[in-house]
Design an enzyme around this catalytic site. Structure first.
Site, PDB file in Angstrom:
ATOM      1  N   ASP A   1     -83.414  -8.683  75.756  1.00 21.38           N
ATOM      2  CA  ASP A   1     -83.517  -7.230  75.940  1.00 21.38           C
ATOM      3  C   ASP A   1     -82.730  -6.586  74.796  1.00 21.38           C
ATOM      4  O   ASP A   1     -81.508  -6.643  74.757  1.00 21.38           O
ATOM      5  CB  ASP A   1     -82.939  -6.852  77.311  1.00 21.38           C
ATOM      6  CG  ASP A   1     -83.007  -5.363  77.596  1.00 21.38           C
ATOM      7  OD1 ASP A   1     -83.131  -4.569  76.651  1.00 21.38           O
ATOM      8  OD2 ASP A   1     -82.908  -4.981  78.787  1.00 21.38           O
TER       9      ASP A   1
ATOM     10  N   TYR B   1     -78.502  -5.256  82.920  1.00 14.89           N
ATOM     11  CA  TYR B   1     -78.971  -3.925  83.292  1.00 14.89           C
ATOM     12  C   TYR B   1     -79.280  -3.913  84.798  1.00 14.89           C
ATOM     13  O   TYR B   1     -79.921  -4.848  85.311  1.00 14.89           O
ATOM     14  CB  TYR B   1     -80.223  -3.591  82.471  1.00 14.89           C
ATOM     15  CG  TYR B   1     -80.855  -2.290  82.864  1.00 14.89           C
ATOM     16  CD1 TYR B   1     -80.250  -1.081  82.525  1.00 14.89           C
ATOM     17  CD2 TYR B   1     -82.037  -2.255  83.574  1.00 14.89           C
ATOM     18  CE1 TYR B   1     -80.822   0.128  82.899  1.00 14.89           C
ATOM     19  CE2 TYR B   1     -82.625  -1.054  83.946  1.00 14.89           C
ATOM     20  CZ  TYR B   1     -82.004   0.135  83.607  1.00 14.89           C
ATOM     21  OH  TYR B   1     -82.570   1.321  83.976  1.00 14.89           O
TER      22      TYR B   1
ATOM     23  N   LYS C   1     -85.538   4.591  75.568  1.00 21.14           N
ATOM     24  CA  LYS C   1     -84.218   4.830  75.008  1.00 21.14           C
ATOM     25  C   LYS C   1     -84.333   5.157  73.518  1.00 21.14           C
ATOM     26  O   LYS C   1     -84.948   6.139  73.169  1.00 21.14           O
ATOM     27  CB  LYS C   1     -83.324   3.624  75.302  1.00 21.14           C
ATOM     28  CG  LYS C   1     -83.420   3.126  76.758  1.00 21.14           C
ATOM     29  CD  LYS C   1     -82.920   4.128  77.798  1.00 21.14           C
ATOM     30  CE  LYS C   1     -83.306   3.758  79.223  1.00 21.14           C
ATOM     31  NZ  LYS C   1     -82.915   2.420  79.661  1.00 21.14           N
TER      32      LYS C   1
ATOM     33  N   ARG D   1    -107.563  -0.303  80.130  1.00 19.43           N
ATOM     34  CA  ARG D   1    -106.489  -1.149  80.689  1.00 19.43           C
ATOM     35  C   ARG D   1    -106.314  -2.389  79.824  1.00 19.43           C
ATOM     36  O   ARG D   1    -105.213  -2.906  79.683  1.00 19.43           O
ATOM     37  CB  ARG D   1    -106.803  -1.529  82.154  1.00 19.43           C
ATOM     38  CG  ARG D   1    -105.830  -2.560  82.723  1.00 19.43           C
ATOM     39  CD  ARG D   1    -105.657  -2.479  84.236  1.00 19.43           C
ATOM     40  NE  ARG D   1    -106.918  -2.424  84.942  1.00 19.43           N
ATOM     41  CZ  ARG D   1    -107.727  -3.479  85.161  1.00 19.43           C
ATOM     42  NH1 ARG D   1    -107.398  -4.680  84.706  1.00 19.43           N
ATOM     43  NH2 ARG D   1    -108.857  -3.337  85.804  1.00 19.43           N
TER      44      ARG D   1
HETATM   45  C1  PLP Z   1     -83.316   1.520  80.614  1.00 18.46           C
HETATM   46  C2  PLP Z   1     -83.184   0.066  80.419  1.00 18.46           C
HETATM   47  C3  PLP Z   1     -84.108  -0.824  80.980  1.00 18.46           C
HETATM   48  C4  PLP Z   1     -85.251  -0.363  81.867  1.00 18.46           C
HETATM   49  O1  PLP Z   1     -86.135   0.446  81.182  1.00 18.46           O
HETATM   50  P1  PLP Z   1     -87.024   1.618  81.861  1.00 18.46           P
HETATM   51  O2  PLP Z   1     -87.751   2.172  80.716  1.00 18.46           O
HETATM   52  O3  PLP Z   1     -86.052   2.566  82.518  1.00 18.46           O
HETATM   53  O4  PLP Z   1     -87.895   0.959  82.866  1.00 18.46           O
HETATM   54  C5  PLP Z   1     -83.942  -2.177  80.731  1.00 18.46           C
HETATM   55  N1  PLP Z   1     -82.908  -2.636  79.981  1.00 18.46           N
HETATM   56  C6  PLP Z   1     -81.996  -1.805  79.441  1.00 18.46           C
HETATM   57  C7  PLP Z   1     -80.886  -2.368  78.638  1.00 18.46           C
HETATM   58  C8  PLP Z   1     -82.101  -0.434  79.643  1.00 18.46           C
HETATM   59  O5  PLP Z   1     -81.178   0.374  79.115  1.00 18.46           O
END
Ligand code: PLP
Length: 386
Positions: free
Chosen positions: A178, A105, A203, A53
């Site tokens: 982000d 998001y 992604k 962890r």
């Molecule tokens: C998918 C996404 C998230 C969240 O990510 P997860 O891996 O689904 O928890 C946050 N910000 C953006 C822009 C995203 O496309």
């Protein structure tokens, strides 16, 4: 990481970033270390690895690689993008205030507005980030963090990272970005003055729609130490198999982004000429309101686009054969989404309208298939929708 490695071309860094070669065996990919615990070499002797962890070598290989891609010094990987975002919020004391864009998001919006305002006493202001005066005006005595996401979801609006970084710096705030939509291939916020870069590695970094993951990247050692310790405390770590899958995906990031972008550009231009399309949203189009900013702040325009369909949405979606109708983005396969009933269905119609998300809006995550097949698929669907 040496300065020279930071200057190495991005495609090379995708493959060699963070020195993935296993020193024990010379294996070119690091081993997937599944052990939860580690033998003490001698009783009471401090050692690097003692419980997974806290530290795990497979996870750290991924963290070193992505840190290098983002021109950062420290990567901290998480079980999901949401866990990475939540990790940043853990830095804040209760009562702290955060300024974030209205275009956010959906999962982040829920975490901010519904969860952390209740469970951690955080306060949030959601403002129009294309208006820097509005961002500055929202900053108060308890503001600690500016959170931003650019390009935005689903309308591909851009926000000026260098300007936000200088505002954050002047006011003594952290700026977290982000960077999921752009990827470090196309945008490196730390180079523009941001403090923290966050990714949903689910992604583009993973890139194959087969893993959920997240990461935060930083330059500041003390902030990284705090985030690392918070992650250990909360336990929001990714498993070693997932860390390996993301690292494997990252190897081809530069190659994939080239094709994602070439396909998206071609489709954006083509869609703009179709009778069944009333508006296209893509930062690479010269008529995009922040096209000049995109040229300045990004090294490309990416693989995401959206458009307003002048036709029947259900007939359009049901006619698609190469595009898959589904949530998410950034994988090798092309996806089509309908924000009003999918990603943004938790907002009511009035809230969506305020953001400019109409009932006719379709979002495409353009994959790396042959462009001609994607175009033909959209042409068939547009004909079905007319
Ligand atoms: C998918 C996404 C998230 C969240 O990510 P997860 O891996 O689904 O928890 C946050 N910000 C953006 C822009 C995203 O496309």
């Amino acid at each position: 990481m040496s300065e020279t490695s930071k200057q190495t071309a991005f495609a090379t860094r995708c493959i060699h970033g963070g020195d993935p070669v296993d020193p024990a065996t010379g294996a070119v990919m690091p081993p997937i270390v599944t052990a939860s615990t580690y033998r003490q070499r001698a009783f009471g002797e401090r050692q690097d690895y003692y419980y997974s962890r806290t530290r795990n070598p497979t996870r750290e290989a991924l963290e070193r690689c992505v840190a290098e891609l983002e021109s950062g010094n420290h990567g901290i990987a998480y079980a999901s993008g949401m866990a990475a975002t939540a990790g940043v919020l853990e830095l804040l004391d209760s009562g702290s205030h955060v300024v974030a864009p209205r275009d956010l998001y959906g999962g982040s919006l829920r975490l901010f507005r519904e969860l952390r305002s209740r469970s951690a006493g955080l306060r949030f202001s959601f403002v129009d980030f294309t208006d820097l005066d509005a961002v500055a005006a929202a900053i108060g005595p308890r503001t600690r963090l500016i959170w931003v996401e650019t390009p935005s979801n689903p309308l591909l609006k851009l926000f000026d990272l260098a300007a936000l970084a200088s505002l954050a710096q002047q006011r003594g705030l952290l700026l977290a970005v982000d960077n999921t939509f752009a990827t470090p291939c196309l945008q490196r916020p730390l180079e523009l003055g941001a403090d923290i870069v966050m990714h949903s590695t689910t992604k583009y970094l993973g890139g194959h729609s087969d893993v959920i993951g997240g990461i935060n990247v930083l330059r500041d050692a003390e902030l990284a130490r705090r985030l690392h310790s918070l992650r250990t405390t909360v336990g929001s770590v990714p498993g070693p198999f997932d860390a390996y899958l993301v690292l494997r995906g990252v190897k081809t990031l530069a190659l994939r982004m080239e094709r994602h972008e070439a396909n998206a550009r071609e489709l954006a231009e083509w869609l703009g000429r179709q009778a069944g399309v009333s508006r296209v949203y893509y930062p690479g189009l010269t008529n995009h309101p922040q096209h000049a900013l995109a040229r300045r702040q990004m090294q490309g325009f990416g693989g995401m686009l959206a458009f307003d369909l002048d036709g029947d949405v259900a007939r359009f979606m049901n006619a698609l054969r190469v595009f898959t109708v589904g949530e998410s983005l950034g994988g090798v396969e092309s996806l089509a989404g309908h924000p009003a009933t999918m990603s943004h269905s938790n907002l009511n119609a009035a809230q969506r309208a305020e953001l400019g998300i109409g009932e006719q809006l379709i979002r495409l995550s353009v994959g790396i298939e042959a462009a001609a097949d994607l175009r033909a698929d959209l042409a068939t669907a547009l004909a079905a929708a007319a």
